[in-house]
Design an enzyme around this catalytic site. Structure first.
Site, PDB file in Angstrom:
ATOM      1  N   THR A 174       0.809  -1.121  -0.061  1.00 12.69           N
ATOM      2  CA  THR A 174       0.101   0.036  -0.032  1.00 12.69           C
ATOM      3  C   THR A 174       0.608   1.179   0.100  1.00 12.69           C
ATOM      4  O   THR A 174       1.879   1.227   0.559  1.00 12.69           O
ATOM      5  CB  THR A 174      -0.828   0.123   1.229  1.00 12.69           C
ATOM      6  N   ARG A 177     -13.083  -7.976  -2.871  1.00 11.65           N
ATOM      7  CA  ARG A 177     -12.619  -7.645  -1.489  1.00 11.65           C
ATOM      8  C   ARG A 177     -12.426  -6.149  -1.534  1.00 11.65           C
ATOM      9  O   ARG A 177     -11.520  -5.813  -2.615  1.00 11.65           O
ATOM     10  CB  ARG A 177     -11.579  -8.506  -1.187  1.00 11.65           C
ATOM     11  N   VAL A 178     -12.669  -5.551  -0.517  1.00  7.20           N
ATOM     12  CA  VAL A 178     -12.258  -4.156  -0.265  1.00  7.20           C
ATOM     13  C   VAL A 178     -11.579  -4.253   1.093  1.00  7.20           C
ATOM     14  O   VAL A 178     -12.172  -4.855   2.251  1.00  7.20           O
ATOM     15  CB  VAL A 178     -13.564  -3.183  -0.108  1.00  7.20           C
ATOM     16  N   HIS A 233      -2.014  -4.953   7.587  1.00  7.56           N
ATOM     17  CA  HIS A 233      -3.100  -6.234   7.281  1.00  7.56           C
ATOM     18  C   HIS A 233      -4.547  -5.361   7.441  1.00  7.56           C
ATOM     19  O   HIS A 233      -4.775  -4.828   8.463  1.00  7.56           O
ATOM     20  CB  HIS A 233      -2.944  -7.048   8.346  1.00  7.56           C
TER      21      HIS A 233
END
Length: 321
Positions: A170, A198-199, A224
């Site tokens: 990210t 999936r978000v 995570h």
């Protein structure tokens, strides 16, 4: 009115950074921080600066964000999430599960400024991007060799996608501009071999992937996603700063809570309304860079911090690290 000294902090993801990618990650966060700082130095807003910095990392294949490096979901497609938030009035825009777009952060910014909504997803986000004239990139152009290799490996019966998850890329940025406004931006390709649709935390406006409020500061998170959402990590850090903690203590306290309460690891970057900043993580590594007072700070390992003047950094930038 005393003008603020602008500050920008960026991260390229917390987790495990493979040896051969270290240099590229370091150079990538430094480049992003310098570009964002350039915007601030020219009197640009914090929102412009974080968008610029994140876009720089979305365009860099070293990071799991944007067109160049995002990981693949279980069907072998790229699905990306991004969020941007303006601390002045708490305006925010986000997109989730977008495909075929080079810079999801751009679309998130348009959602914030051109719609009454905060979050557009999948097909709707795609139609909106089209209407806004955002060029489309064919899906296969978005997929790097590395992402495809990794996806194949993860599909093998004895594979452990969790092992790869540790390499989460990210990307994010937080900034304060000369007017004292703060902003945050976060962008990701999500988890490798995640379920379709999936978000993660990045697009969650409720203060998980990022939060910005002039009254306290701004934060952007990585790690995570499901754990981050459970503790509303980005907002939790600002809450601790509102209680009087420094950015560093607030970040460590929140990361510690996430680890003990839900067993989640991650990293955060923070700037408070006074322009103090921190980059902290509970994972093995997190690539990060910050610029304040014309000094560039950067590192990847715990306790690692290099400092150079911005001029020196820009000079070495042009000839590569």
């Amino acid at each position: 009115l005393g003008r603020m000294k602008p500050v920008i902090v960026v991260h390229g993801g917390a987790g495990r950074i493979f040896k051969e990618r270290e240099e590229g990650c370091r150079a990538g966060v430094v480049r992003a921080a310098l570009r964002g700082y350039g915007v601030l130095k020219q009197g640009g807003s914090a929102v412009d600066a974080v968008e610029e910095a994140v876009q720089s990392m979305e365009d860099d294949p070293h990071f799991n964000a944007g067109s160049c490096g995002s990981v693949l979901n279980e069907k072998g497609e790229v699905e990306m999430d991004a969020i941007i938030m303006d601390g002045k009035n708490l305006d925010s825009g986000a997109v989730s599960a977008v495909k075929c777009i080079a810079n999801p952060i751009k679309v998130a910014r348009l959602v914030m400024e051109k719609t009454k909504h905060m979050l557009l997803t999948d097909h709707g986000a795609h139609l909106f991007a089209q209407a806004m004239g955002i060029p489309e990139i064919p899906g296969e152009k978005l997929i790097t060799e590395r992402s495809r290799e990794r996806w194949k490996k993860n599909l093998e019966p004895d594979s452990n996608p969790e092992e790869f998850q540790k390499d989460l890329g990210t990307v994010g940025a937080v900034a304060i501009d000369s007017e004292g406004n703060v902003a945050c931006a976060t962008s990701t390709g999500g988890l490798s071999n995640k379920l379709v649709g999936r978000v993660g935390d990045t697009a969650c406006i409720e203060g998980s992937g990022g939060y910005a409020d002039n009254c306290s500061g701004a934060s952007s998170t990585t790690g995570h996603g499901e754990s981050i959402m459970k503790v509303v990590l980005a907002r939790l850090i600002l809450y601790h700063m509102e209680q009087g903690m420094s950015p560093e203590v607030a970040a460590d306290t929140a990361l510690d809570y996430m680890k003990t309460r839900v067993g989640g690891l991650g990293g955060v970057i923070v700037v408070n309304k006074a322009g103090e900043w921190a980059a902290r993580f509970s994972t093995k590594q997190m690539s990060w860079a910050a610029v304040k007072d014309d000094n560039l700070h950067y590192g990847i390992y715990a306790g690692e911090r290099h400092i150079k003047s911005v001029d020196e950094a820009l000079a070495s930038e042009s000839e590569g690290f």
